[in-house]
Design a protein around this motif. Structure first.
Motif, PDB file in Angstrom:
ATOM      1  N   SER A 546       0.844  -1.202   0.000  1.00 34.86           N
ATOM      2  CA  SER A 546       0.000   0.000   0.000  1.00 34.86           C
ATOM      3  C   SER A 546       0.875   1.247   0.000  1.00 34.86           C
ATOM      4  CB  SER A 546      -0.929   0.020   1.218  1.00 34.86           C
ATOM      5  OG  SER A 546      -1.768  -1.114   1.224  1.00 34.86           O
ATOM      6  N   VAL A 547       0.288   2.355  -0.444  1.00 34.52           N
ATOM      7  CA  VAL A 547       1.000   3.631  -0.432  1.00 34.52           C
ATOM      8  C   VAL A 547       0.876   4.222   0.966  1.00 34.52           C
ATOM      9  CG1 VAL A 547       1.110   5.964  -1.369  1.00 34.52           C
ATOM     10  CG2 VAL A 547       0.586   4.039  -2.877  1.00 34.52           C
ATOM     11  N   SER A 548       2.023   4.364   1.634  1.00 34.20           N
ATOM     12  CA  SER A 548       1.990   4.921   2.993  1.00 34.20           C
ATOM     13  C   SER A 548       2.323   6.410   3.009  1.00 34.20           C
ATOM     14  CB  SER A 548       2.959   4.162   3.905  1.00 34.20           C
ATOM     15  OG  SER A 548       4.298   4.332   3.470  1.00 34.20           O
ATOM     16  N   GLU A 549       3.149   6.860   2.048  1.00 31.18           N
ATOM     17  CA  GLU A 549       3.525   8.282   1.986  1.00 31.18           C
ATOM     18  C   GLU A 549       3.776   8.660   0.538  1.00 31.18           C
ATOM     19  OE1 GLU A 549       6.786   9.239   4.659  1.00 31.18           O
ATOM     20  OE2 GLU A 549       6.308   7.447   5.835  1.00 31.18           O
ATOM     21  N   LYS A 550       3.703   9.956   0.262  1.00 26.35           N
ATOM     22  CA  LYS A 550       3.944  10.432  -1.100  1.00 26.35           C
ATOM     23  C   LYS A 550       4.341  11.904  -1.031  1.00 26.35           C
ATOM     24  CE  LYS A 550       0.329  10.681  -3.639  1.00 26.35           C
ATOM     25  NZ  LYS A 550      -0.848  10.306  -4.473  1.00 26.35           N
ATOM     26  N   GLY A 551       5.408  12.284  -1.780  1.00 24.35           N
ATOM     27  CA  GLY A 551       5.843  13.674  -1.790  1.00 24.35           C
ATOM     28  C   GLY A 551       7.279  13.798  -2.253  1.00 24.35           C
ATOM     29  N   THR A 552       7.879  14.970  -2.039  1.00 23.34           N
ATOM     30  CA  THR A 552       9.281  15.170  -2.381  1.00 23.34           C
ATOM     31  C   THR A 552      10.155  14.718  -1.217  1.00 23.34           C
ATOM     32  OG1 THR A 552       9.288  17.412  -1.488  1.00 23.34           O
ATOM     33  CG2 THR A 552       8.685  17.149  -3.823  1.00 23.34           C
ATOM     34  N   HIS A 553      11.456  14.724  -1.448  1.00 22.66           N
ATOM     35  CA  HIS A 553      12.398  14.296  -0.409  1.00 22.66           C
ATOM     36  C   HIS A 553      12.236  15.137   0.853  1.00 22.66           C
ATOM     37  CE1 HIS A 553      16.172  12.999   1.418  1.00 22.66           C
ATOM     38  NE2 HIS A 553      16.530  14.278   1.525  1.00 22.66           N
ATOM     39  N   GLU A 554      12.211  16.455   0.705  1.00 23.52           N
ATOM     40  CA  GLU A 554      12.123  17.329   1.860  1.00 23.52           C
ATOM     41  C   GLU A 554      10.785  17.166   2.587  1.00 23.52           C
ATOM     42  OE1 GLU A 554      13.084  18.219  -1.117  1.00 23.52           O
ATOM     43  OE2 GLU A 554      15.223  18.660  -0.784  1.00 23.52           O
ATOM     44  N   THR A 555       9.708  17.044   1.815  1.00 20.87           N
ATOM     45  CA  THR A 555       8.381  16.886   2.423  1.00 20.87           C
ATOM     46  C   THR A 555       8.294  15.613   3.241  1.00 20.87           C
ATOM     47  OG1 THR A 555       7.380  18.063   0.555  1.00 20.87           O
ATOM     48  CG2 THR A 555       5.916  16.733   1.931  1.00 20.87           C
ATOM     49  N   LEU A 556       8.832  14.520   2.704  1.00 22.69           N
ATOM     50  CA  LEU A 556       8.759  13.237   3.399  1.00 22.69           C
ATOM     51  C   LEU A 556       9.626  13.222   4.652  1.00 22.69           C
ATOM     52  CD1 LEU A 556       8.784  10.838   0.309  1.00 22.69           C
ATOM     53  CD2 LEU A 556       6.850  11.427   1.761  1.00 22.69           C
ATOM     54  N   LEU A 557      10.785  13.871   4.587  1.00 26.15           N
ATOM     55  CA  LEU A 557      11.618  13.953   5.788  1.00 26.15           C
ATOM     56  C   LEU A 557      10.898  14.715   6.892  1.00 26.15           C
ATOM     57  CD1 LEU A 557      15.268  14.618   4.499  1.00 26.15           C
ATOM     58  CD2 LEU A 557      14.339  12.523   5.500  1.00 26.15           C
ATOM     59  N   ALA A 558      10.189  15.773   6.482  1.00 26.33           N
ATOM     60  CA  ALA A 558       9.473  16.588   7.463  1.00 26.33           C
ATOM     61  C   ALA A 558       8.336  15.822   8.118  1.00 26.33           C
ATOM     62  CB  ALA A 558       8.939  17.855   6.799  1.00 26.33           C
ATOM     63  N   GLN A 559       7.771  14.844   7.441  1.00 26.25           N
ATOM     64  CA  GLN A 559       6.660  14.057   7.989  1.00 26.25           C
ATOM     65  C   GLN A 559       7.128  13.070   9.055  1.00 26.25           C
ATOM     66  OE1 GLN A 559       4.537  12.172   4.779  1.00 26.25           O
ATOM     67  NE2 GLN A 559       3.974  14.116   3.803  1.00 26.25           N
ATOM     68  N   GLU A 560       8.454  12.756   9.048  1.00 24.07           N
ATOM     69  CA  GLU A 560       9.040  11.848  10.026  1.00 24.07           C
ATOM     70  C   GLU A 560       8.311  10.506  10.072  1.00 24.07           C
ATOM     71  OE1 GLU A 560       9.295  13.769  13.786  1.00 24.07           O
ATOM     72  OE2 GLU A 560      10.809  15.230  13.115  1.00 24.07           O
ATOM     73  N   GLY A 561       8.002  10.000   8.884  1.00 24.60           N
ATOM     74  CA  GLY A 561       7.334   8.706   8.775  1.00 24.60           C
ATOM     75  C   GLY A 561       8.313   7.619   8.350  1.00 24.60           C
TER      76      GLY A 561
END
Length: 579
Positions: A546-561
């Motif tokens: 399943s898709v757990s996260e989606k975005g750019t590198h910086e956005t995903l790092l900020a989500q801390e997932g």
């Protein structure tokens, strides 16, 4: 029998007619001299039977001349039967193999993956060899051997019906014996075929894994499995021969008993004055000609039962439905997954209700733990499999409606494991575009950073590589693969960790080549090393299908997932060293 002829001829039973007709003609031509010999004997017999009779030398010379000329006709008929049978069999088997290979290419990759490679190899080689034998020998001889006695029986009924019945009365009994043992013969044949395929599979596994077997000292264990497979094949082959052989011999003895019965009947009728010696002699000569093809027919029947398994396996594969789709697309603007679920095995989904868009001329990276479905998604984009539910669209059209050949013409793939054909480097690059000129191929090689190492080889672009590219290094194979993709110049580029197992120098060369490849293309790349996808336009993080996260590198790092966790773990691993 109709079903068998349909299967054995690859669905074209009419292709058997020339060889069957030629074999029947050959049999009829061979029986005609027996009739003339009887006429000669009758002419001589009249000389002694009648006191006033004189020898008709003119008739004898005419018959002798005709028999001499008939030898030429008989030779021509035999040559025609030989040539027709073998030419037909070679054509059917050759074109059949080509058609089956083409059909196999159009089947879903899931079907091919579910089959043992050795089984498919045996089908293409051994099963078609059985078909070839059936078309050239078994079927023509069986049908001509079946029709010939029937025609002879009908003709002899008009000469002397009692002698004709005596000659052929045992034939129905022999046929009943064979028919009654059909299931038993089929059981033996199927077990032998299964054992043969298993032995081929074990041999292929042993040869393919010989490096691991030697490295881990598994020779005894693995060789025992191979030995057992061949012993099983030997045992089933012996059972097939020793148990079916007596059945055929019983049928042959029954058939040949007709000759003995005919002699007793003829002797009785001659004593009773109901049969003349010339007619009795004719029945003897015709019987000798008839019983030989009848015996061959019985032997061929057993071979036909065995060959039917090969024919059925081939037709079963031919009956598998290729992927459908009639629509064509000129270019692919974007790709979208809409609530897609897919499973390799029933009730075990690998992709679960996945929804996302892959924008045109952008780089989309797929990341996630092993087994999360990254490689599966790239294969679904190429439609190697069809999905269970949901919709995948390319250029606004559902993939299931697009012609698979047309879809793949818009996709180039560069995977971690590169396969090169046993051909020249030139032809391996040309796979990307068979119509490309030599200049185009060299230009693609230069862009892929492989021109220099190719020209340094003894024969340059005409250097022959081993099967699978075994004579080249991993980096060299990878760059040739990129050259193929550059030559194809497709809209979509699928990259599956193309630099994961390479040394730093090769990786740098390949990264430069990849930058040229993906320029102005829609790119979907699988990455295990997250450092390589920092600049991707979109990163899709998968977990358990399943898709757990989606975005750019910086956005995903900020989500801390999950992405951030994987990023930090890789950074820690990068600092690891031996103590």
């Amino acid at each position: 029998m109709n079903s068998y002829l349909y299967q054995i001829s690859g669905g074209k039973p009419k292709s058997l007619l020339p060889s069957i007709g030629a074999a029947l003609l050959d049999g009829l031509v061979k029986i005609f001299p027996a009739i003339l010999i009887v006429d000669v004997f009758n002419t001589v017999f009249e000389l002694f039977a009648k006191e006033s009779a004189t020898l008709d030398t003119t008739r004898l010379w005419a018959v002798s001349a005709f028999l001499l000329g008939w030898l030429v006709i008989q030779y021509a008929a035999s040559l025609l039967a030989y040539n027709t049978s073998f030419i037909s069999s070679y054509k059917v088997s050759a074109f059949g193999r080509i058609e089956l290979a083409e059909h196999l290419r159009k089947l879903p990759l899931g079907y091919i993956s579910s089959k043992n490679p050795a089984e498919l190899t045996n089908m293409m080689i051994n099963d078609f060899a059985e078909v070839e034998k059936a078309i050239s020998h078994t079927v023509p001889q069986f049908i001509s051997g079946l029709l010939f006695p029937i025609l002879a029986f009908i003709g002899l009924l008009f000469v002397n019906w009692k002698m004709a019945i005596a000659m052929f009365i045992a034939l129905p009994v022999a046929c009943i014996v064979l028919w009654a043992t059909n299931r038993f013969q089929d059981s033996l044949s199927s077990k032998q075929v299964i054992a043969k395929n298993r032995a081929g599979s074990m041999l292929q596994e042993y040869i393919s894994g010989i490096r691991e077997i030697k490295a881990h000292q598994l020779g005894g264990e693995r060789f025992q499995r191979l030995r057992q497979a061949f012993e099983d094949l030997m045992r089933e082959s012996i059972r097939l021969e020793t148990l079916i052989g007596p059945i055929v011999m019983i049928a042959i003895i029954l058939i040949r008993s007709g000759m003995t019965l005919m002699i007793f009947t003829g002797t009785y009728l001659m004593i009773d004055g109901q049969l003349t010696l010339p007619i009795f002699l004719m029945f003897l000569l015709v019987g000798l000609r008839v019983f030989e093809p009848m015996t061959v027919t019985l032997v061929n029947y057993a071979e036909i039962r065995y060959g039917s398994f090969s024919a059925k396996r081939i037709m079963d594969l031919r009956s598998e439905k290729p992927q459908k789709g009639d629509d064509t697309i000129k270019n692919i603007e974007n790709i979208s997954f809409e609530d897609v679920t897919f499973s390799y095995k029933p009730d075990q989904p690998v992709i679960k209700n996945v929804t996302f868009d892959i924008p045109a001329k952008k780089i989309t990276a797929l990341v996630g733990p092993s087994g999360s479905g990254k490689s599966t998604i790239t294969k679904l984009i190429a439609r190697f499999w069809d999905i269970d539910s949901g919709v995948i669209r390319a250029g606004g059209k559902a993939l299931v409606d697009i012609n698979p050949e047309n879809l793949l013409s818009h996709i180039s793939m560069v995977f971690q494991e590169v396969y090169l054909f046993k051909a020249t480097i030139y032809h391996n690059i040309q796979v990307g575009n068979p119509q490309a000129s030599r200049e185009d191929i060299i230009e693609a090689a230069k862009k892929a950073n492989c021109h220099d190492f190719i020209t340094a080889l003894p024969h340059g672009y005409d250097t022959l590589v081993g099967e699978g590219g075994s004579t080249l290094s991993g980096g060299e194979k990878q760059r040739i693969s990129i050259a193929r993709a550059l030559l194809k110049d497709a809209d979509i580029i699928l990259l599956d960790e193309a630099t994961a197992s390479l040394d730093p120098e090769s990786e740098a060369d390949i990264q430069r080549a990849l930058n040229r490849l993906i320029e102005n293309k829609t790119v979907v790349m699988i990455a295990h090393r997250l450092q390589t996808i920092r600049n991707a336009h979109q990163i899709i993080v998968l977990n358990n299908g399943s898709v757990s996260e989606k975005g750019t590198h910086e956005t995903l790092l900020a989500q801390e997932g999950l992405y951030a966790k994987l990023w930090h773990l890789q950074n820690e691993a990068g600092n690891w060293q031996l103590k």
